[in-house]
Scaffold this active site. Sequence first.
Site, mmCIF file in Angstrom:
data_model
loop_
_atom_site.group_PDB
_atom_site.id
_atom_site.type_symbol
_atom_site.label_atom_id
_atom_site.label_comp_id
_atom_site.label_asym_id
_atom_site.label_seq_id
_atom_site.Cartn_x
_atom_site.Cartn_y
_atom_site.Cartn_z
ATOM 1 N N GLU A 112 0.819 -1.208 0.000
ATOM 2 C CA GLU A 112 0.000 0.000 0.000
ATOM 3 C C GLU A 112 0.856 1.264 0.000
ATOM 4 O OE1 GLU A 112 -3.064 2.850 0.368
ATOM 5 O OE2 GLU A 112 -2.919 0.850 -0.503
ATOM 6 N N HIS A 115 2.628 1.906 -3.300
ATOM 7 C CA HIS A 115 1.659 2.475 -4.244
ATOM 8 C C HIS A 115 1.524 3.982 -4.026
ATOM 9 C CE1 HIS A 115 -1.806 2.938 -6.802
ATOM 10 N NE2 HIS A 115 -2.552 3.338 -5.795
ATOM 11 N N HIS A 186 -11.967 5.705 -8.636
ATOM 12 C CA HIS A 186 -10.500 5.801 -8.626
ATOM 13 C C HIS A 186 -9.909 5.091 -9.847
ATOM 14 C CE1 HIS A 186 -6.738 6.766 -6.848
ATOM 15 N NE2 HIS A 186 -6.393 5.530 -6.531
ATOM 16 N N HIS A 297 -21.520 -7.306 -17.039
ATOM 17 C CA HIS A 297 -20.179 -7.060 -17.574
ATOM 18 C C HIS A 297 -19.856 -8.046 -18.700
ATOM 19 C CE1 HIS A 297 -15.977 -5.952 -17.717
ATOM 20 N NE2 HIS A 297 -15.589 -7.175 -17.398
ATOM 21 N N HIS A 355 -5.930 -8.440 -17.274
ATOM 22 C CA HIS A 355 -7.234 -7.927 -17.696
ATOM 23 C C HIS A 355 -7.317 -6.416 -17.440
ATOM 24 C CE1 HIS A 355 -11.099 -8.960 -19.288
ATOM 25 N NE2 HIS A 355 -11.756 -8.400 -18.279
#
Length: 395
Positions: A112, A115, A186, A297, A355
Amino acid sequence: MDTTSLYDLKPIAWLLAVGVLLALGPLIWVWRRNAGAGAARRLHALTVLALFLTFDLTLFGAFTRLSDSGLGCPDWPGCYGNASPLGARHDIAMAQAAQPTGPVTHSKAWVEMVHRYLATGVGFLILVLAIATWVARRRQRLPDHRGERALSAWWPAATLAWVCLQGAFGAMTVTWKLFPAIVTLHLLGAVVLLALLCIQAVRYQQAALQRLPTALRSGLRTLLVATTALLGLQIALGGWVSTNYAVLACTEFPTCQDSWWPPMDFAQGFEIWRHLGETAAGAPIDFAALTAIHYVHRLMAYVVFAAIGLLAWRLYRIEPLRAQARWLAVLALLQLASGLGNVLLGWPLAAALLHTGGAAALAVVLTWTLCESRREGARSAAGAGARVPKMEVAR
């Protein structure tokens, strides 16, 4: 807790310092490598660097989410009020002891915080890009024969404002405890940031090379715009699947739960403003709602795949846009393969990252194609004031 800690600026100061240090190396290398080039070429190189690192950051953000590290440090901007997990060892150890498989562990805290460091570095690069663009514009008060004033300096300014908004969404992702709508926004914000940087990179290159976008017939240009819009919608739906952990609601293909139309609760599944795993009323979300999220989706993927395939086929017939056509075809096949891998292989991390990366790459290529083309009869902003040969209208 001492109330003065609420106003402790040390964590954010350290976060900014680490981000700047991470960005300085590639920034200096790119700037020195293009020191003798014109303003457009230098800004193009800097924009490409920012685009590349933003794409990497998008993938690392996906890794952070998919490895359940999004709450590895449950406060912001620091980690338990510290600049790094090193200073928060005791707090992390206590949280890990209470929940050994919970969201807070030493490894997740590092993921985290790394990032956040990378995001700060990208933000610094975009700040430098905005300043460099304004300085270049002030030094070149009139258009010159190279067309280096073709791109408005408001683009980098808008990009800087957008990356600040992205930072706010990043903070809310943590402080709102992975609220699905915020996490999805986000992700979409990251894609928009990639598109903004891609627009600038292409326009700077067009100005440096005195190249006009290729004119397209109205129908093909409309197909390009429509495909881009469909992809944006599909990325939003994919983000909604991921943030609600609905990937494994269907583990077969092409059917779902041994049915072509399984039990689904669309109203609950697409109730946007709610906490993770809950309805807006606070009740646990039904499995039928997760199925609806996944299946919509999947159905949309068929439409987008067909649109990209048709677009790639038509663009391939146009010589200046063949590279974009090839990229679209390859990335569409990659998306198909990684999507099937997520479903049939139980959502492996590698397939999930591919993906996400494939979707981001498709958004960049479609933006690239939009910038390298224009509707027949439209005046090219990139070529305004520059003398360039007239290009053949593509059919």
